[in-house]
Scaffold this active site. Structure first.
Site, PDB file in Angstrom:
ATOM      1  N   ASP A 171      28.823  32.504  40.283  1.00 45.74           N
ATOM      2  CA  ASP A 171      29.435  33.763  39.868  1.00 45.74           C
ATOM      3  C   ASP A 171      30.389  33.409  38.725  1.00 45.74           C
ATOM      4  OD1 ASP A 171      30.927  36.048  39.486  1.00 45.74           O
ATOM      5  OD2 ASP A 171      31.608  36.248  41.567  1.00 45.74           O
TER       6      ASP A 171
ATOM      7  N   TRP B 259      36.718  36.557  46.011  1.00 43.31           N
ATOM      8  CA  TRP B 259      35.380  36.994  45.580  1.00 43.31           C
ATOM      9  C   TRP B 259      34.297  36.139  46.237  1.00 43.31           C
ATOM     10  CZ3 TRP B 259      35.503  41.656  44.288  1.00 43.31           C
ATOM     11  CH2 TRP B 259      36.486  42.179  43.461  1.00 43.31           C
TER      12      TRP B 259
ATOM     13  N   LYS C 165      34.712  41.736  32.282  1.00 39.34           N
ATOM     14  CA  LYS C 165      35.863  40.847  32.095  1.00 39.34           C
ATOM     15  C   LYS C 165      35.803  40.135  30.751  1.00 39.34           C
ATOM     16  CE  LYS C 165      36.913  40.978  36.825  1.00 39.34           C
ATOM     17  NZ  LYS C 165      36.143  40.915  38.054  1.00 39.34           N
TER      18      LYS C 165
HETATM   19  C1  LIG Z   1      35.764  41.089  39.279  1.00 43.57           C
HETATM   20  C2  LIG Z   1      34.963  40.085  39.967  1.00 43.57           C
HETATM   21  C3  LIG Z   1      33.935  40.428  40.863  1.00 43.57           C
HETATM   22  C4  LIG Z   1      33.638  41.856  41.239  1.00 43.57           C
HETATM   23  O1  LIG Z   1      33.190  42.570  40.152  1.00 43.57           O
HETATM   24  P1  LIG Z   1      32.718  44.085  40.260  1.00 43.57           P
HETATM   25  O2  LIG Z   1      32.065  44.251  38.937  1.00 43.57           O
HETATM   26  O3  LIG Z   1      33.936  44.928  40.420  1.00 43.57           O
HETATM   27  O4  LIG Z   1      31.784  44.220  41.383  1.00 43.57           O
HETATM   28  C5  LIG Z   1      33.205  39.416  41.423  1.00 43.57           C
HETATM   29  N1  LIG Z   1      33.442  38.131  41.146  1.00 43.57           N
HETATM   30  C6  LIG Z   1      34.421  37.758  40.294  1.00 43.57           C
HETATM   31  C7  LIG Z   1      34.659  36.306  40.025  1.00 43.57           C
HETATM   32  C8  LIG Z   1      35.208  38.720  39.686  1.00 43.57           C
HETATM   33  O5  LIG Z   1      36.183  38.358  38.842  1.00 43.57           O
END
Ligand SMILES: *Cc1c(COP(=O)(O)O)cnc(C)c1O
Length: 356
Positions: free
Chosen positions: A168, A101, A192
């Site tokens: 992030d 990511w 998540k």
């Molecule tokens: C899942 C995830 C993403 C991407 O998320 P989307 O909502 O599918 O764009 C980005 N960064 C992390 C750390 C993630 O776990």
């Protein structure tokens, strides 16, 4: 019977959140209308936004230097929106390359300014957090991924730096109590650990947004969303409401200290069990292991598939590793009960006795 839900995202939510969300679709707050059929500028919905923002600030213990936004798109959208809002073309941004990511975030940022890779753990397949970072003092910010969902690593101590820290937090937001003031910008896709897919929470220090010299599209400009209180256009109303319900649940259960306690307990049980069974192998550096997503392997792939099948037979979902990594991944987000981790560990021990 309800499954043991180890999905990595979208993932498990508290049962009462699901029930309250269902009720709101039928009859929102007893107003005789569905949440899905009221205007986003009505006081009914503005109260949802205001309460959700206030709860984010309260749980993170942030003052009014920070603004909370609920924006469209998954976290991937923020990979471009962050550099678009923070970088002029001649500016440099520093990024830690600590997983797939973070790597994607780097590729997007390169479209907007100069890139400096502060540290990378790619040399060992992203199985650790490289803390030997270098950050040029003129960097506009340093970007990290606090929890690497795919690889199973997590930052447990954050870089001490004079440049603004951007994080992030998609897969560990609200999972532990941190000094959130050390971050200048935090973003997370909700699906998540805080709600339904379709919304990002962005927490930004307003002073960070003062130096942009170029025009950017109005809908992607954080400053416009701040002015418009997250209703610049129609926001993802249902996803925001599910986030509000989850935030209320976190507060009611005891806040971030309590979430952290529960998550530590679950992660300890899981890693202790895996480390004690010779059949399994966890390649992640011990001090960098994620308390949200545990990634490990069985050496013999045929046996690994048999194990995944056994998990399925025992009512477990989401145990298979990410497609590019393989192996086993057990995601243990806030709403996952301790007993689900116990159930998984029992299956792992039992399988190990038979096949190990
Ligand atoms: C899942 C995830 C993403 C991407 O998320 P989307 O909502 O599918 O764009 C980005 N960064 C992390 C750390 C993630 O776990």
């Amino acid at each position: 019977m309800k499954k043991h839900n180890f999905n990595s995202g979208p993932s498990i939510l508290p049962q009462e959140v699901l029930e309250q969300a269902s009720q709101a679709i039928l009859n929102f707050n007893n107003i005789g209308l569905s949440l899905l059929e009221i205007g986003h500028r009505t006081s009914w919905f503005l109260e949802v936004i205001d309460e959700a923002k206030a709860l984010v600030k309260e749980l993170m213990n942030l003052n009014d230097d920070y603004e909370v936004l609920f924006l469209h798109g998954g976290a991937t959208t923020q990979f471009m929106q962050v550099p678009m809002n923070l970088l002029n073309v001649h500016d440099t941004a520093a990024y830690c390359d600590d997983g797939i990511w973070g790597h994607k975030a780097i590729q997007e940022a390169a479209l907007f300014g100069k890139l400096h890779i502060a540290a990378s753990s790619k040399d060992r397949n992203y199985t650790y957090i490289n803390k030997e970072y270098s950050i040029p003092s003129h960097s506009k910010y340093l970007h990290i991924t606090t929890n690497n969902t795919v690889e199973g690593t997590q930052w447990h101590q954050f870089p001490k730096t004079t440049v603004p820290l951007v994080a992030d937090m998609s897969s560990d937001i609200f999972s532990r109590n941190l000094n959130f003031n050390q971050f200048s910008l935090i973003y997370a896709g909700a699906q998540k650990n805080m709600g339904a897919a379709g919304v990002n929470v962005v927490v930004v220090k307003k002073s960070l947004l003062q130096n942009l010299e170029k025009p950017i599209p109005a809908i992607l400009d954080y400053r416009n969303h701040i002015k418009a209180n997250s209703v610049l256009n129609t926001p993802p109303v249902f996803a925001i409401y599910v986030s509000l319900l989850t935030l209320r649940w976190i507060k009611k259960e005891g806040g971030l200290d309590e979430m952290e306690k529960r998550n530590n307990r679950k992660a300890n049980l899981l890693y202790q069990t895996i480390d004690s069974l010779p059949l399994f192998h966890c390649p992640i550096n011990k001090e960098d292991r994620s308390k949200m997503n545990a990634v490990f392997f069985i050496k013999d792939e045929a046996i690994q598939n048999e194990f995944l099948e056994t998990c399925k037979e025992n009512g477990m979902v989401g145990v298979k590793g990410y497609r590019t990594v393989g192996g086993i991944r057990v995601s243990m987000y806030n709403a996952l009960p301790y007993k689900s981790v116990e159930a998984f560990c029992d299956v792992a021990k039992d399988f190990s006795n038979k096949r190990g």
